[in-house]
Write a protein that holds these residues in place. Sequence first.
Motif, short mmCIF file in Angstrom:
data_model
loop_
_atom_site.label_atom_id
_atom_site.label_comp_id
_atom_site.label_asym_id
_atom_site.label_seq_id
_atom_site.Cartn_x
_atom_site.Cartn_y
_atom_site.Cartn_z
N THR A 40 35.92 48.06 16.35
CA THR A 40 35.86 49.13 17.46
C THR A 40 37.15 49.27 17.93
OG1 THR A 40 35.19 47.85 19.44
CG2 THR A 40 33.37 48.40 17.69
N GLN A 41 37.52 50.03 18.95
CA GLN A 41 38.39 50.13 19.84
C GLN A 41 38.21 49.71 21.17
OE1 GLN A 41 41.57 51.04 19.01
NE2 GLN A 41 41.07 51.36 16.97
N HIS A 42 37.01 49.28 21.59
CA HIS A 42 36.70 48.66 23.06
C HIS A 42 37.82 47.64 23.48
CE1 HIS A 42 33.57 51.31 22.26
NE2 HIS A 42 32.78 50.56 21.42
N LYS A 43 37.98 47.47 24.62
CA LYS A 43 38.77 46.45 25.19
C LYS A 43 37.74 45.31 25.77
CE LYS A 43 42.67 48.92 26.35
NZ LYS A 43 43.40 49.75 27.06
N ILE A 44 38.25 44.04 25.83
CA ILE A 44 37.73 43.16 26.32
C ILE A 44 38.20 42.17 27.45
CG2 ILE A 44 36.38 40.89 25.69
CD1 ILE A 44 36.00 41.93 22.75
N LEU A 45 37.47 41.79 28.60
CA LEU A 45 37.94 41.26 29.55
C LEU A 45 37.18 39.90 29.23
CD1 LEU A 45 38.11 43.60 32.67
CD2 LEU A 45 39.97 42.83 31.25
N ALA A 66 45.70 42.79 19.45
CA ALA A 66 46.14 41.72 20.57
C ALA A 66 46.12 42.46 22.13
CB ALA A 66 47.65 41.40 20.20
N ASP A 67 46.45 43.62 22.07
CA ASP A 67 46.22 44.33 23.68
C ASP A 67 45.07 44.71 24.03
OD1 ASP A 67 46.18 46.16 21.85
OD2 ASP A 67 47.39 47.88 22.85
N ARG A 68 43.88 44.55 23.01
CA ARG A 68 42.51 44.63 23.60
C ARG A 68 41.64 43.55 24.12
NH1 ARG A 68 39.38 46.93 19.86
NH2 ARG A 68 40.66 46.63 17.96
N ILE A 69 42.24 42.32 23.98
CA ILE A 69 41.56 41.11 24.76
C ILE A 69 42.44 40.51 25.69
CG2 ILE A 69 42.01 39.83 22.47
CD1 ILE A 69 39.18 38.66 23.44
N GLN A 70 41.83 40.24 26.79
CA GLN A 70 42.33 39.42 27.65
C GLN A 70 41.75 38.25 28.06
OE1 GLN A 70 42.94 41.21 31.73
NE2 GLN A 70 44.50 42.65 30.73
N PHE A 71 42.12 36.94 28.30
CA PHE A 71 41.25 35.92 28.42
C PHE A 71 41.38 35.43 30.01
CE2 PHE A 71 40.15 31.17 29.04
CZ PHE A 71 38.96 31.42 28.55
N HIS A 72 40.26 35.48 30.85
CA HIS A 72 40.39 34.99 32.21
C HIS A 72 39.61 33.51 32.22
CE1 HIS A 72 41.92 38.73 33.91
NE2 HIS A 72 41.42 39.32 32.52
N ARG A 73 40.15 32.33 32.64
CA ARG A 73 39.48 31.12 32.71
C ARG A 73 39.00 31.10 34.15
NH1 ARG A 73 39.80 27.26 29.04
NH2 ARG A 73 41.62 28.26 28.32
N ILE A 74 37.68 31.18 34.28
CA ILE A 74 37.12 31.58 35.35
C ILE A 74 35.80 31.01 35.59
CG2 ILE A 74 35.88 33.46 36.74
CD1 ILE A 74 37.95 35.16 36.56
N ASN A 75 35.36 30.13 36.34
CA ASN A 75 34.19 29.54 36.57
C ASN A 75 33.30 30.37 37.55
OD1 ASN A 75 31.65 28.44 37.24
ND2 ASN A 75 32.65 26.24 37.15
N ILE A 76 32.30 31.23 36.87
CA ILE A 76 31.56 32.32 37.96
C ILE A 76 30.90 31.67 39.08
CG2 ILE A 76 31.48 33.98 36.09
CD1 ILE A 76 28.50 33.50 36.00
N LYS A 77 30.79 30.50 39.27
CA LYS A 77 30.19 29.73 40.29
C LYS A 77 30.88 30.08 41.66
CE LYS A 77 27.77 25.90 38.31
NZ LYS A 77 26.42 26.60 38.60
N HIS A 78 32.25 30.01 41.67
CA HIS A 78 32.98 30.04 42.63
C HIS A 78 34.18 30.71 42.22
CE1 HIS A 78 34.39 26.40 40.79
NE2 HIS A 78 33.29 26.06 40.93
N ASP A 79 34.49 32.10 42.17
CA ASP A 79 35.90 32.66 42.00
C ASP A 79 35.68 34.14 42.33
OD1 ASP A 79 38.08 33.83 40.71
OD2 ASP A 79 38.12 31.77 39.69
N SER A 80 36.39 34.37 43.44
CA SER A 80 36.42 35.96 43.99
C SER A 80 36.95 37.03 43.00
CB SER A 80 37.13 35.89 45.32
OG SER A 80 38.63 35.28 44.81
N ARG A 81 37.62 36.44 41.86
CA ARG A 81 38.12 37.56 41.02
C ARG A 81 37.00 38.20 40.18
NH1 ARG A 81 42.23 33.56 37.78
NH2 ARG A 81 40.70 32.24 38.25
N LEU A 82 35.94 37.43 40.14
CA LEU A 82 34.71 38.14 39.12
C LEU A 82 34.55 39.77 39.74
CD1 LEU A 82 32.62 37.55 37.25
CD2 LEU A 82 31.17 36.81 38.89
N GLU A 83 34.27 39.69 40.73
CA GLU A 83 33.71 41.25 41.38
C GLU A 83 35.09 42.30 40.68
OE1 GLU A 83 33.27 42.08 45.43
OE2 GLU A 83 31.96 43.74 44.98
N GLY A 84 36.44 41.98 40.77
CA GLY A 84 37.38 42.68 40.39
C GLY A 84 37.21 43.28 38.99
#
Length: 389
Positions: A40-45, A66-84
């Motif tokens: 597909t052409q969908h993008k993945i965060l 390569a430009d359609r996937i970005q990896f974010h090393r985040i523990n969803i227990k405590h990371d304010s970046r999740l909502e963004g």
Amino acid sequence: MASSARVDLDGKPVRAISICMIGAGGFIGSHLCEKILSETQHKILAVDVYSDKIKHLLEPDGHPWADRIQFHRINIKHDSRLEGLIKMADLTINLAAICTPADYNTRPLDTIYSNFIDALPVVKYCSENGKRLIHFSTCEVYGKTVGSFLPKDSPLRQDPSYYVLKEDASPCIFGAIEKQRWSYACAKQLIERLIYAEGAENGLEFTIVRPFNWIGPRMDFIPGVDGPSEGVPRVLACFSNNLLRGEPLKLVDGGQSQRTFVYIKDAIEAILLMIENPARANGHIFNVGNPNNEVTVKQLAEIMTQVYSKVSGEPSLEVPTIDVSSKEFYGEGYDDSDKRIPDMTIINKQLGWNPKTSLWDLLESTLTYQHRTYAEAIKRAVARPVASS
Ligand SMILES: NC(=O)c1ccc[n+]([C@@H]2O[C@H](COP(=O)([O-])OP(=O)(O)OC[C@H]3O[C@@H](n4cnc5c(N)ncnc54)[C@H](O)[C@@H]3O)[C@@H](O)[C@H]2O)c1
Ligand SMILES: O=C(O)[C@H]1O[C@H](OP(=O)(O)OP(=O)(O)OC[C@H]2O[C@@H](n3ccc(=O)[nH]c3=O)[C@H](O)[C@@H]2O)[C@H](O)[C@@H](O)[C@@H]1O
């Protein structure tokens, strides 16, 4: 190849969207990322604390996606970046969970926090920001079958209405609280009810997935190679580990429980249909499994032994299995689902999806992968001299 002109089940063009995939670095997430990027052409965060299973997808060069996937090393227990990240995406898929039975009775608090408390902000952010959510639940929410409470010789045990599991009709039957095995199923049930209520009261657009024993390459870990030596993964990896090491497969309480196994690649097709057909998937709970692949765990062990001998060229063990009590294997508080056959009516009607791969074929490709990936590493680990203290 990625197609630019994908159409949905109603013949309408599919718009490329952005997907926040939480738990993207796990078994299911790794296959879902591969499928989305290659077709597909969908993008993945992609959000996870680990990335080993998707590192082949994250290399900066050499992939058309390569430009359609970005990896974010985040523990969803405590990371304010999740909502963004959820706000930036059109759709959130939540796969993050502790989901190995060996943890349910030994780490019940972590299990309940992971499967209920940690999923709460994800639901809240989706609801508050008007974002669609696909949440991964489990077939374990059905617990035990009604039929398991009938006398052993009751003819009603043959009647499918006593054991086939239906999303909109079957009850959820768990054991006593001291049987902590059910901590996972109970937490998953409560988050399902919360998501359903957010849909009913606040208009959240949601789909809930109940996987029935999806198996394939990259599932869990092989103890002592890419996971802890004392760790207990799910049955596919436990039996693979035994076969690779040439030791008997352990049958918990005689291996009489029954399961239906579905090939991960078939199951992922169902998820892509959900992603690209929101009008047909929203507001639904879907069983995703293969009712034709039912076996007892003992039969699974026998088939895996035969298939492994074929793919590795090594003779089968003279004593291929041994019985072990659940208390010895999992500890106090373990209990089991007796039988799990998914009813397929709703997913057939809404998405026209059916699994294709037989148990033998899916085990042949999976055990070929296990042998290719681990056989040499196991030989080296076995040959290594034990350090003297
Ligand atoms: N594999 C199956 O057959 C199956 C069956 C029923 C339900 N499920 C459900 O599907 C989902 C995915 O299962 P899987 O088999 O891929 O499991 P998995 O353990 O391979 O993947 C889960 C991923 O979530 C990540 N994760 C966990 N907690 C996190 C946190 N706090 N922050 C960030 N990442 C976190 C893990 O690192 C892991 O990569 C789970 O919700 C599970 O309950 C799977
Ligand atoms: O995959 C699923 O659909 C769900 O079911 C799994 O639960 P379960 O099927 O009980 O877990 P497995 O570890 O795959 O065990 C299957 C059966 O094999 C048995 N087993 C397991 C390991 C082993 O070495 N020997 C053995 O006999 C277990 O006791 C159980 O009866 C897990 O709870 C989740 O990953 C998921 O929600």
